[in-house]
Structures are given as structure tokens and as C-alpha cells.
Design a protein around this motif. Sequence first.
Motif, PDB file in Angstrom:
ATOM      1  N   PHE A   1       0.853  -1.189   0.000  1.00 56.91           N
ATOM      2  CA  PHE A   1       0.000   0.000   0.000  1.00 56.91           C
ATOM      3  C   PHE A   1       0.890   1.240   0.000  1.00 56.91           C
ATOM      4  CE2 PHE A   1      -2.645  -3.263   1.800  1.00 56.91           C
ATOM      5  CZ  PHE A   1      -3.912  -2.977   1.330  1.00 56.91           C
ATOM      6  N   THR A   2       0.414   2.289  -0.685  1.00 55.48           N
ATOM      7  CA  THR A   2       1.049   3.608  -0.595  1.00 55.48           C
ATOM      8  C   THR A   2      -0.030   4.585  -0.145  1.00 55.48           C
ATOM      9  OG1 THR A   2       0.597   4.160  -2.909  1.00 55.48           O
ATOM     10  CG2 THR A   2       2.726   3.118  -2.429  1.00 55.48           C
ATOM     11  N   ARG A   3       0.355   5.811   0.053  1.00 56.62           N
ATOM     12  CA  ARG A   3      -0.595   6.825   0.512  1.00 56.62           C
ATOM     13  C   ARG A   3      -0.904   7.827  -0.590  1.00 56.62           C
ATOM     14  NH1 ARG A   3      -3.005   4.561   4.561  1.00 56.62           N
ATOM     15  NH2 ARG A   3      -1.708   4.170   6.344  1.00 56.62           N
ATOM     16  N   ASP A   4      -2.172   8.160  -0.735  1.00 58.30           N
ATOM     17  CA  ASP A   4      -2.639   9.146  -1.701  1.00 58.30           C
ATOM     18  C   ASP A   4      -2.768  10.486  -0.993  1.00 58.30           C
ATOM     19  OD1 ASP A   4      -3.765  10.213  -4.061  1.00 58.30           O
ATOM     20  OD2 ASP A   4      -5.785   9.802  -3.344  1.00 58.30           O
ATOM     21  N   ALA A   5      -2.412  11.568  -1.669  1.00 53.72           N
ATOM     22  CA  ALA A   5      -2.559  12.907  -1.105  1.00 53.72           C
ATOM     23  C   ALA A   5      -3.978  13.407  -1.390  1.00 53.72           C
ATOM     24  CB  ALA A   5      -1.514  13.848  -1.700  1.00 53.72           C
TER      25      ALA A   5
ATOM     26  N   ILE B   1     -17.529  12.799   6.978  1.00 53.74           N
ATOM     27  CA  ILE B   1     -17.354  11.881   8.099  1.00 53.74           C
ATOM     28  C   ILE B   1     -17.886  10.513   7.698  1.00 53.74           C
ATOM     29  CG2 ILE B   1     -18.085  11.370  10.452  1.00 53.74           C
ATOM     30  CD1 ILE B   1     -18.154  14.394  10.928  1.00 53.74           C
ATOM     31  N   GLY B   2     -17.124   9.492   7.984  1.00 52.81           N
ATOM     32  CA  GLY B   2     -17.528   8.128   7.670  1.00 52.81           C
ATOM     33  C   GLY B   2     -17.321   7.724   6.225  1.00 52.81           C
ATOM     34  N   THR B   3     -16.584   8.529   5.456  1.00 47.87           N
ATOM     35  CA  THR B   3     -16.354   8.220   4.044  1.00 47.87           C
ATOM     36  C   THR B   3     -15.572   6.939   3.868  1.00 47.87           C
ATOM     37  OG1 THR B   3     -16.401  10.546   3.476  1.00 47.87           O
ATOM     38  CG2 THR B   3     -15.367   9.107   1.898  1.00 47.87           C
ATOM     39  N   GLY B   4     -14.648   6.665   4.758  1.00 49.68           N
ATOM     40  CA  GLY B   4     -13.816   5.472   4.638  1.00 49.68           C
ATOM     41  C   GLY B   4     -12.361   5.852   4.466  1.00 49.68           C
ATOM     42  N   ASP B   5     -11.568   4.893   4.057  1.00 49.37           N
ATOM     43  CA  ASP B   5     -10.134   5.086   3.884  1.00 49.37           C
ATOM     44  C   ASP B   5      -9.880   5.868   2.599  1.00 49.37           C
ATOM     45  OD1 ASP B   5      -7.414   4.956   3.606  1.00 49.37           O
ATOM     46  OD2 ASP B   5      -7.287   2.785   3.778  1.00 49.37           O
TER      47      ASP B   5
END
Length: 104
Positions: free
Chosen positions: A46-50, A60-64
Motif C-alpha cells: 500500500f502507498t498513501r494518496d494525497a 465523516i464516515g467516508t472510509g479510507d
Amino acid sequence: MTLAPEKPQTMQDVAVRFSPDGTPLAIRHDGRIWMVDPDVHAAHWFTRDAWWETRSRAAIGTGDLVSVEYWQVQATLPSASVELRTFTLRRQPLASEWVLESVS
């Protein structure tokens, strides 16, 4: 000096079939089904998206919203004597479809 061929960059949507434990088994690409070789190690990371650069807000509660998932597998066509190819697959946060990032 030997020149290595460049990896074709595709960025096409692909269908990926997974085993019950979540490992890729097959990839449908370009009208063909490529079988993942179970004897070759598959890389998963996994990598991180900006997300803050592409979205103004996150509900709120959108997810990852930040985890970009990758798989790199070796696959071949089952009915042909084609050598293994390396497929790099990517899935953006909150997406259900996979994108073929590269095949070599």
C-alpha cells in the motif's frame, strides 16, 4: 551496453479474480485471461494518496481515503507457450475497480 525494453504504461481498467484469501488468481486484460502463476511470489503493498490535493473535503464516515493498494504478479496465457509477464495492478482509495499500471 544493453538497452532494456521500457515497461508499457497502460492505465487500463482490468478485471481481477481473487482467491478466498484475497490473492489474485487471474487477470482479464485486452480480451484475454491471464493466469497468475501460484509458484511465483506475488508482491502486495500500500502507498498513501494525497487526498487533500484532489478533494476539498472528506465527509465523516467516508472510509479510507489515503490507501492505494498494489499487487505485482507474474501471469501467463494458459493455452499458449508465452513466457511469464509481470503485471502491476493498482486500486485507488474507495474504488472497486483495478487499473493495470504496467505489464512487462
